[in-house]
Structures are given as structure tokens and as C-alpha cells.
Design an enzyme around this catalytic site. Sequence first.
Site, PDB file in Angstrom:
ATOM      1  CE1 TYR A  60     -32.889  75.004  45.094  1.00 21.50           C
ATOM      2  CE2 TYR A  60     -34.775  73.613  44.596  1.00 21.50           C
ATOM      3  CZ  TYR A  60     -33.780  74.008  45.470  1.00 21.50           C
ATOM      4  OH  TYR A  60     -33.673  73.412  46.697  1.00 21.50           O
ATOM      5  CG  ASP A 202     -20.249  50.477  45.206  1.00 21.64           C
ATOM      6  OD1 ASP A 202     -20.148  51.459  44.439  1.00 21.64           O
ATOM      7  OD2 ASP A 202     -19.630  50.408  46.284  1.00 21.64           O
ATOM      8  CE  LYS A 245     -13.890  56.384  43.130  1.00 18.58           C
ATOM      9  NZ  LYS A 245     -14.892  55.944  44.092  1.00 18.58           N
TER      10      LYS A 245
HETATM   11  C1  LIG Z   1     -15.324  55.770  45.291  1.00 15.70           C
HETATM   12  C2  LIG Z   1     -16.239  54.677  45.595  1.00 15.70           C
HETATM   13  C3  LIG Z   1     -17.372  54.871  46.382  1.00 15.70           C
HETATM   14  C4  LIG Z   1     -17.695  56.197  47.044  1.00 15.70           C
HETATM   15  O1  LIG Z   1     -17.795  57.219  46.130  1.00 15.70           O
HETATM   16  P1  LIG Z   1     -17.343  58.741  46.423  1.00 15.70           P
HETATM   17  O2  LIG Z   1     -17.670  59.418  45.149  1.00 15.70           O
HETATM   18  O3  LIG Z   1     -15.899  58.722  46.741  1.00 15.70           O
HETATM   19  O4  LIG Z   1     -18.167  59.232  47.556  1.00 15.70           O
HETATM   20  C5  LIG Z   1     -18.203  53.791  46.600  1.00 15.70           C
HETATM   21  N1  LIG Z   1     -17.915  52.582  46.098  1.00 15.70           N
HETATM   22  C6  LIG Z   1     -16.818  52.351  45.340  1.00 15.70           C
HETATM   23  C7  LIG Z   1     -16.578  50.999  44.787  1.00 15.70           C
HETATM   24  C8  LIG Z   1     -15.942  53.386  45.069  1.00 15.70           C
HETATM   25  O5  LIG Z   1     -14.840  53.145  44.343  1.00 15.70           O
END
Ligand SMILES: *Cc1c(COP(=O)(O)O)cnc(C)c1O
Length: 453
Positions: A60, A202, A245
Site C-alpha cells: 500500500y 502538459d 501516450k
Molecule cells: C491524453 C491527454 C491528456 C489527458 O490524459 P488522459 O490520460 O487521457 O486522462 C491531457 N493532455 C494531453 C495533451 C493529452 O494528449
Amino acid sequence: MIEPLRKSTREEREQWLKEAHYNVFQLRSEQVYIDLLTDSGTGAMSDRQWSQLMLGDESYAGATSFYNFEGVVKKLFNFKYVIPTHQGRAAENVLFSYLVKEGNVIPGNAHFDTTKGHIESRKAHAIDVTTDEAKNTQLEVPFKGNVSIEKLTKVLEDNKGNVPFMVLTVTNNTVGGQPVSMKNIEETCALCHKYGVPVVMDSARFAENAYFIKTRELGYADKSIKEITAEMFSHVDGMTMSAKKDGLVNMGGFIATNNEDWYQGAKLFCIPFEGYVTYGGMNGRDLNALAAGLDENTEFDMLETRIHQVAYLAKKLDEYGIPYQRPAGGHAIFVDADKVLDQVPIEEFPAQTLTCELYLEAGIRACEIGYMLADRDPETRENRFGGLDLLRLCIPRRVYTDNHMDVIAAALKNVYDRRHEITRGVAIEWEAPLMRHFRAHAPLIKKRDRMGL
Ligand SMILES: *Cc1c(COP(=O)(O)O)cnc(C)c1O
């Protein structure tokens, strides 16, 4: 690992699409022949990653898997504080719960839909400051994902004291998986810092962005992807990451930063929303697989193979004269639906229409990144028709072969060849108040009307 593909007939697809309310998000995967909906969590894991699953520590708190993952994140991005979350939007939710207040302004280069959702649902404003070059799909420039320094300056100047951070998205997904140059990252961050505004990267496709810096920007050809990554992140104050991704896993995400205040603040929201801070909604085995994935996907050969496959599909579309956002981006081809279905009025959503047509043609599930996704203005409730209207053909990592690319291109060509017959689009019958594209019901306007009879 391989999986069977399922073929279907046109009649079956017509029935299935109808049952799905003409929204491909509502199809079952068995009803899809080639699935290009997204590259998010749909990649195939490597032998190394699968072997790491067996070593997962499911304690945990304080699991070895967490420290393994944290070590890789610290090494790649040079951030002291790391919080795992179950995916990217969860990282946004946790960090933004601490940072975003009603009325705030958060500039960014085409905020991703969930990012925008997390800002707007807190009654703050997401202002797009992407360079105008991104709007012209036929313009060939190397870094179409860049921030317009002029637009950003204006937002920072007009909103002094009301900008908690800026979001810098790499690659810029929404305008076509287009990269941001190192020079632009540096200038953007310097400008924000001059105004006392921190920058959150991001980072969903940071590795693809690093690949484009290496192959397109002067001075980076001899640097490794890992060196370029470290340099990219040296400019920003923190990151949110969708590991689905460029992390090469099916589920996962994280926040990383050097800002201790953010770290302490985010932890307060991580525990109730995601889980204890050393697992944050992830299994130990998945943290291990993510650690291996981040390491693999910051190797040049892996990225080159992937990005060349996307370029291969682009070359096919060039042969057929099908217009898309040029040059080809990192993870997908974004077909310019407004140009393909130029007889369909924008109020009838050309890209959404093309998504339906491609599915009916060959069982290929693409994704609308256009007016449907752009949603309504939260105040006026008007549709936002100002951006691009694109059909995204998103390529999962390490899943399809170039043969599949040939089938995709041929199917799209068949639709393209009969584009003049397609004069009517779709009509929204029902939509959710936020992020409508996932669940909207939007039937194709009837064949009779479509033929003008
Ligand atoms: C996919 C994505 C997100 C969100 O991520 P999730 O894993 O789908 O919640 C945020 N910003 C970008 C640029 C993304 O491609």
C-alpha cells in the site's frame, strides 16, 4: 502479442452506427476493423515491460515499484517531487484543484479537451495562444504547435495577478500533434517568468516533441532524446503527464515539479481522489511497466519507427490528393475535413460527418477533433466554430503494420472520391453540458435530404 481483427459488412456497420447514435465512441470494439480512435493506452507493451509486471510490488505504501518509477521520472525530467495518478486528467484534477480559482485566466497553446474541462468546470478561463500558423493546414512549417509570443504577452499583460500558471502542451495535440520548438519553449517560459507566472508542461507526447526538435531544429541533431528531454523540462516549473501516450502503458499518469508548495498542495487532493501518494491510483506492476516504458520511448530508434509510420500514411494521402494538417505530426494524421467535405455546412459538422462516412466505408474508427470537440462557449452557449475541423487518424504505438496504413488510405480515398455526393452532415440530437463529443447523439441527416430529393 497479436489480436484478431474482425471484418464486417456495410449493412452491419450501418446498423451498428445507428445503434451508437452516430457517435463512434459508442461503438463496441468488435464492431471496428482498424481502430484509430486514439493512441491513448492502446499501444503494445514490450518484452521488458511485460517482465516488469511480474516484479510489481503491491504494498500500500512505500512500494519498491513506486521508487523505481520515481527514480526514472527524476532522472528524465529533473524534478524532485513526483505524484503518480491514474491518468493524465487525474493529474490535472489533483494539481488544478489546488491551483485554479474561479475567474482565473490560464493561457495555453490549444489546451487539450480534459485540460480545458478542468479549467472551465472551475469557472476559470482557458485562453488559446497558439500561433496563427497552425490554422492554415496547408502551410509547411516545422513547429506549428508553437505559442504566439505576441498573443501570450497580451493575455499576461491584461490579466496581471490573475494567471496562476500557463499550460504548455507538447506536442500540441489539438492542432495536429504539431511540435513546439526548444526556442519557443525557452521564450514562452522566459516571458511567463517575467510576469511571475509559472509554466506547467502538459507532457503527454513530450518524447515525440523531442524527436522533432532533434530532427528539425538547428543545433540538436547530435543530442540524444534524453538530453533534449532534460533541456525541455529545465525551463518549466512542473508537469502533468498522461502516461498512456509517450509512457507506453495502458493506464497511468503523474505530476512532477520542483515547487514544494505545489507538491504539498497537490498531495492534499491526491489522497482523497487518487489514493495514497506512493500509488495514486496505479498498481505497483503498472508503475514498473511505466518506468520501463518511459525509458524505452526516450530512445531515438523507437520514436523514429513510430513517426515514420505516420509519415508513410501521410505519403499515401499525398498520392491521393487528400488534404491534411501539414507537415504530418507525431502520433496522427489530421485530415482537413472542411476541405474534403466542402459542401457540408459547418453547422452540420463536416469532420463528424467524415468520421461516420469512414466508418461506414471500411469499419475504420477515427476521431473528430473539430467543432464537436470544440464544444460550446461556457457563457454564450454558442458553438465554437473558430478553430480547425479535423478528422484524426491516430496511430497506436507498436500495433499496426504498414499494410494497415495502405487499407486506411484506400478507404479514405473511396470516401474522398465521392465527396461531392456528400452535401449534408449531422444534426445534434442530444449533448452533455461538458465534453459533449464523447457521448453526443448526432445522426447523419437523412439520405433523402442528403441527395437533395
Ligand atoms: C491524453 C491527454 C491528456 C489527458 O490524459 P488522459 O490520460 O487521457 O486522462 C491531457 N493532455 C494531453 C495533451 C493529452 O494528449
